[in-house]
Design an enzyme around this catalytic site. Structure first.
Site, short mmCIF file in Angstrom:
data_model
loop_
_atom_site.label_atom_id
_atom_site.label_comp_id
_atom_site.label_asym_id
_atom_site.label_seq_id
_atom_site.Cartn_x
_atom_site.Cartn_y
_atom_site.Cartn_z
N GLY A 1 -15.42 17.72 19.96
CA GLY A 1 -14.17 17.96 21.05
C GLY A 1 -13.63 16.85 21.34
N HIS B 1 -17.75 12.84 16.96
CA HIS B 1 -17.29 12.97 18.39
C HIS B 1 -17.10 14.27 19.00
CE1 HIS B 1 -16.22 8.65 18.32
NE2 HIS B 1 -15.78 8.50 19.30
N GLU C 1 3.20 2.82 -1.03
CA GLU C 1 2.83 2.14 -2.10
C GLU C 1 2.46 3.05 -3.50
OE1 GLU C 1 3.28 0.38 0.36
OE2 GLU C 1 2.63 -1.65 0.10
N LEU D 1 13.57 0.81 -1.16
CA LEU D 1 13.40 1.35 -2.34
C LEU D 1 13.33 2.83 -2.53
CD1 LEU D 1 12.45 1.20 -5.72
CD2 LEU D 1 10.20 1.19 -4.83
N SER E 1 7.45 7.67 -5.36
CA SER E 1 6.66 6.80 -6.07
C SER E 1 7.11 6.37 -7.30
CB SER E 1 5.47 7.68 -6.17
OG SER E 1 4.75 7.89 -4.84
N SER F 1 -1.76 8.87 -4.23
CA SER F 1 -2.92 8.84 -4.77
C SER F 1 -2.66 9.49 -5.98
CB SER F 1 -4.00 9.68 -3.81
OG SER F 1 -4.58 9.14 -2.67
#
Length: 414
Positions: A370, A368, A393, A153, A160, A396
């Site tokens: 570094g 976490h 899809e 598509l 979009s 936003s």
């Protein structure tokens, strides 16, 4: 009914006539009952966490899904879990699909991409809009994984919003000639079948003029470009696809109608939004689990960082996002199955969950420190991988337009 193997599940072989299903497409689709589905879910979880998770780094390093994992996914029926049972699939409805996607989302997203187009945006075009003959020709092969279907598509000027489509299909006798370029097409380098959207005429009072065609990948004039080099999702291949005077017969026109394309695209994309939302929840859960495990064991000054209140606050925000997303996905999937909302709810779920997983992944890297910025650490890969979820899809921004515009139209009609 189901036939269970030693490790994986597969659908029992259906009755056939000349190689095709005898069941009419008018017959209500068989449903998977709760007990069978719970077993399917458990087997999928075991496969994802026991087989795929330990090989995530191999997949990232080679930018490919290993052949044995691909074969196992075929044997499990994962290439056709959302294809109706009458066509050789497992026949999961969207509520079950969403639960499965949350399990599949726990590992590298390239696993789900391997069979995502077969079950989702490509396969559902055939399920929802194909003729009986088109379904008989393709769906069993798609469900088994013998055929990989790609949804063609997106174009350089039409992402979009399919209304900007420039690929053209011109009638030539009983055939159609397709010319155009598609971009970022998932599974294009592996595809056996392209589900191609093309404009047959300008939009008018009779319809959008957007049709959809079934084009085998080996058709003369079809050229697949080099694999895209992406930010993340190693092992999931995308590429441009060029159609140069590609001749297909009238039987390739999905539904036998020139105006099926736009509705088929919008319906498949809306359904896919719920699936992507569920996938996002799975990735967010993985990022949360990695964060909790790290916080409980990593130390600063002899104290586990999970004992620090600001780290606990980040974990709390992650957990809140995951739980809210899971509830929203289930609500949207239920609304789709019941037929009460197939437009606004999918966009709400997709918008919230894809934005949520980005925030959860960002917090995972922060927790976490570094270490989270280093390659070969799961949260670093997740941080890159989930960025794409806010784009395909429908971005936003498109979801916000669908939600806001839909609410206004409802009020005006009311």
């Amino acid at each position: 009914m189901w036939r269970w193997g030693d490790s994986y599940w597969t659908p029992a072989a259906p009755e056939t006539d000349g190689g095709f299903m005898t069941t009419s497409t008018a017959t209500p689709a068989a449903q998977v009952d709760d007990d069978d589905f719970q077993e399917i879910l458990a087997q999928t979880r075991a496969f994802v966490r026991g087989v795929v998770v330990p090989r995530e780094q191999e997949i990232a390093d080679t930018n490919a899904i290993p052949d044995d994992i691909r074969t196992a996914a075929k044997e499990m029926g994962l290439f056709g879990y959302a294809i109706p049972q009458e066509w050789g699939g497992l026949g999961l409805n969207l509520a079950q699909d969403a639960e499965l996607a949350m399990e599949l989302g726990y590992t590298t997203l390239s696993l789900r991409s391997m069979f995502g187009t077969n079950n989702g945006i490509a396969g559902q075009v055939l399920v929802g809009f194909g003729t009986d003959e088109q379904k008989a020709q393709w769906l069993e092969k798609i469900a088994s994984g013998e055929v990989v279907a790609s949804f063609a598509l997106t174009e350089p000027g039409a992402g979009s919003n399919p209304a900007g489509l420039r690929t053209k299909a011109v009638r030539d006798g009983d055939d159609w000639i397709i010319t155009g370029e598609k971009r970022f097409i998932t599974n294009a380098p592996l595809a056996d079948l392209f589900v191609v959207f093309a404009r047959t005429r300008p939009a008018d009072e009779n319809g959008t003029g957007i049709a959809v065609f079934l084009v085998p990948a080996d058709t003369d004039g079809v050229q697949v470009g080099a694999k895209d080099r992406k930010m993340g999702q190693e092992g999931s291949w995308t590429a441009d696809v060029h159609f140069t005077d590609v001749r297909v017969p009238a039987a390739a026109l999905v539904g036998g109608s020139e105006d099926v394309g736009y509705k088929a695209a919008m319906t498949s994309l809306a359904r896919g939004r719920v699936h992507i939302a569920a996938l996002s929840v799975g990735q967010a859960q993985r990022a949360l689990d990695e964060s909790v495990a790290y916080a409980a064991t990593a130390t600063q000054g002899g104290t586990a960082i999970g004992n620090f209140q600001l780290v606990q606050a980040m974990l709390a925000d992650q957990q809140t996002g995951v739980m809210a997303g899971r509830a929203l996905v289930r609500d949207a999937a239920r609304a789709w199955v019941e037929g009460t909302d197939r437009r606004i709810a999918p966009s709400v779920a997709k918008l919230f969950c894809t934005e949520m997983v980005g925030k959860v992944a960002d917090l995972a890297v922060q927790i976490h420190g570094g270490t989270g910025y280093m390659r070969e650490v799961p949260v670093e890969r997740i941080y890159r991988d989930v960025r794409l979820l806010r784009l395909y899809e429908g971005t936003s921004e498109i979801q916000r337009l669908i939600i806001g515009g839909g609410l206004v139209k409802q009020a005006q009609r009311g």
